[in-house]
Design an enzyme around this catalytic site. Structure first.
Site, PDB file in Angstrom:
ATOM      1  N   ASP A  60      -2.005   6.968   6.889  1.00 26.21           N
ATOM      2  CA  ASP A  60      -2.208   5.554   7.146  1.00 26.21           C
ATOM      3  C   ASP A  60      -3.631   5.219   6.710  1.00 26.21           C
ATOM      4  O   ASP A  60      -4.587   5.895   7.118  1.00 26.21           O
ATOM      5  CB  ASP A  60      -1.994   5.226   8.629  1.00 26.21           C
ATOM      6  CG  ASP A  60      -1.742   3.741   8.825  1.00 26.21           C
ATOM      7  OD1 ASP A  60      -1.161   3.102   7.914  1.00 26.21           O
ATOM      8  OD2 ASP A  60      -2.129   3.200   9.873  1.00 26.21           O
ATOM      9  N   SER A  61      -3.743   4.213   5.871  1.00 25.53           N
ATOM     10  CA  SER A  61      -5.046   3.892   5.295  1.00 25.53           C
ATOM     11  C   SER A  61      -5.373   2.419   5.483  1.00 25.53           C
ATOM     12  O   SER A  61      -4.482   1.603   5.735  1.00 25.53           O
ATOM     13  CB  SER A  61      -5.032   4.211   3.797  1.00 25.53           C
ATOM     14  OG  SER A  61      -4.733   5.567   3.594  1.00 25.53           O
ATOM     15  N   ASP A 138      -6.959  -1.229  -5.091  1.00 26.05           N
ATOM     16  CA  ASP A 138      -7.722  -0.484  -6.101  1.00 26.05           C
ATOM     17  C   ASP A 138      -8.419  -1.372  -7.145  1.00 26.05           C
ATOM     18  O   ASP A 138      -9.559  -1.071  -7.529  1.00 26.05           O
ATOM     19  CB  ASP A 138      -6.822   0.545  -6.811  1.00 26.05           C
ATOM     20  CG  ASP A 138      -6.607   1.796  -5.975  1.00 26.05           C
ATOM     21  OD1 ASP A 138      -7.350   1.999  -4.994  1.00 26.05           O
ATOM     22  OD2 ASP A 138      -5.702   2.580  -6.316  1.00 26.05           O
TER      23      ASP A 138
HETATM   24  P1  ITT Z   1       3.436   3.872   3.772  1.00 31.27           P
HETATM   25  O1  ITT Z   1       4.900   3.772   3.445  1.00 31.27           O
HETATM   26  O2  ITT Z   1       2.920   5.269   3.604  1.00 31.27           O
HETATM   27  O3  ITT Z   1       3.046   3.258   5.116  1.00 31.27           O
HETATM   28  P2  ITT Z   1       1.800   1.698   2.676  1.00 31.27           P
HETATM   29  O4  ITT Z   1       1.632   1.262   1.254  1.00 31.27           O
HETATM   30  O5  ITT Z   1       2.322   0.718   3.669  1.00 31.27           O
HETATM   31  O6  ITT Z   1       2.684   3.040   2.634  1.00 31.27           O
HETATM   32  P3  ITT Z   1      -0.683   1.983   4.274  1.00 31.27           P
HETATM   33  O7  ITT Z   1      -0.065   1.302   5.434  1.00 31.27           O
HETATM   34  O8  ITT Z   1      -1.394   3.267   4.507  1.00 31.27           O
HETATM   35  O9  ITT Z   1       0.414   2.289   3.138  1.00 31.27           O
HETATM   36  O10 ITT Z   1      -1.664   1.062   3.473  1.00 31.27           O
HETATM   37  C1  ITT Z   1      -2.210  -0.112   3.956  1.00 31.27           C
HETATM   38  C2  ITT Z   1      -2.523  -1.022   2.794  1.00 31.27           C
HETATM   39  O11 ITT Z   1      -3.679  -0.542   2.125  1.00 31.27           O
HETATM   40  C3  ITT Z   1      -1.400  -1.132   1.766  1.00 31.27           C
HETATM   41  O12 ITT Z   1      -1.307  -2.481   1.346  1.00 31.27           O
HETATM   42  C4  ITT Z   1      -1.864  -0.265   0.629  1.00 31.27           C
HETATM   43  O13 ITT Z   1      -1.454  -0.799  -0.611  1.00 31.27           O
HETATM   44  C5  ITT Z   1      -3.381  -0.305   0.768  1.00 31.27           C
HETATM   45  N1  ITT Z   1      -3.946   0.989   0.393  1.00 31.27           N
HETATM   46  C6  ITT Z   1      -3.760   2.173   1.028  1.00 31.27           C
HETATM   47  N2  ITT Z   1      -4.372   3.165   0.370  1.00 31.27           N
HETATM   48  C7  ITT Z   1      -4.968   2.589  -0.706  1.00 31.27           C
HETATM   49  C8  ITT Z   1      -5.720   3.080  -1.784  1.00 31.27           C
HETATM   50  O14 ITT Z   1      -5.981   4.371  -1.920  1.00 31.27           O
HETATM   51  N3  ITT Z   1      -6.151   2.220  -2.714  1.00 31.27           N
HETATM   52  C9  ITT Z   1      -5.878   0.897  -2.605  1.00 31.27           C
HETATM   53  N4  ITT Z   1      -5.153   0.351  -1.648  1.00 31.27           N
HETATM   54  C10 ITT Z   1      -4.694   1.187  -0.691  1.00 31.27           C
END
Ligand code: ITT
Length: 181
Positions: A60-61, A138
């Site tokens: 989770d990011s 990104d």
């Molecule tokens: P999951 O199915 O793994 O939950 P997700 O795309 O929903 O995939 P997150 O909830 O972790 O992933 O991400 C939260 C938001 O931040 C999401 O809109 C991602 O596109 C963005 N994000 C996460 N990691 C990123 C990265 O390395 N670079 C740019 N944007 C990122």
């Protein structure tokens, strides 16, 4: 055997560079509303326990923008879906402090126990979108010490400095110490 539970192919490809045998599983899990990524990840790890065989990871990011007091943070996915990069650039119009931090929390379920690994990357939000690689935020994020956005880097270049790369490196070290990979 390690599985990553995600719908995000790009995330999978980044992590696979470190763990080639990784398998992607597209299963739904609840992402609770909480103040920290750590709480979201812990809840999800527990939810998945009776539903997944073997060892698994989730990621989770979020993007935490200083001038917006850490927004979108734990709401990064919703904000990306609703206002996107254009919306973030609009919110920062006229704002001089462009500093931001990307953070990843990786949750690992390994041999019956849960572990968390955290990685951050400091950088800044530029004034327009640049680059076609990567995903999400990104195109608007330049990591500290660089002039190119993550979207202008290869997966390996991004992994070398990114929040996710930093979190995965800690997990890989943990797994190597246990001869798991
Ligand atoms: P999951 O199915 O793994 O939950 P997700 O795309 O929903 O995939 P997150 O909830 O972790 O992933 O991400 C939260 C938001 O931040 C999401 O809109 C991602 O596109 C963005 N994000 C996460 N990691 C990123 C990265 O390395 N670079 C740019 N944007 C990122």
């Amino acid at each position: 055997m390690f599985s990553i539970i995600t719908h995000n192919k790009n995330k999978y490809m980044e992590i696979k560079k470190f763990i080639p045998a990784l398998r992607m599983v597209e299963m739904e899990y609840p992402e609770i509303q909480a103040d920290t990524l750590e709480e979201v990840v812990m809840f999800a790890l527990q939810y998945l326990r009776p539903r997944i065989e073997g060892n698994y990871i989730i990621d989770d990011s979020g993007l935490f923008i200083d001038a917006l007091n850490g927004f979108p943070g734990v709401y990064s996915a919703y904000v990306f879906k609703t206002i996107g990069n254009d919306g973030i650039l609009r919110l920062l119009r006229g704002v001089e402090n462009r500093s931001a931090t990307f953070k990843t929390v990786i949750g690992l379920h390994y041999q019956g126990e849960n572990f968390l690994f955290t990685g951050i990357c400091r950088g800044s939000i530029i004034y327009e979108m640049r680059g076609n690689n990567g995903f999400g935020y990104d195109p608007i994020f330049v990591p500290e010490g660089f002039t190119r956005t993550f979207a202008e880097m290869s997966t390996s270049e991004k992994n070398a400095v990114s929040h996710r790369g930093n979190a995965i490196k800690k997990m890989v070290e943990f797994l190597k110490e246990r001869d798991a990979i």
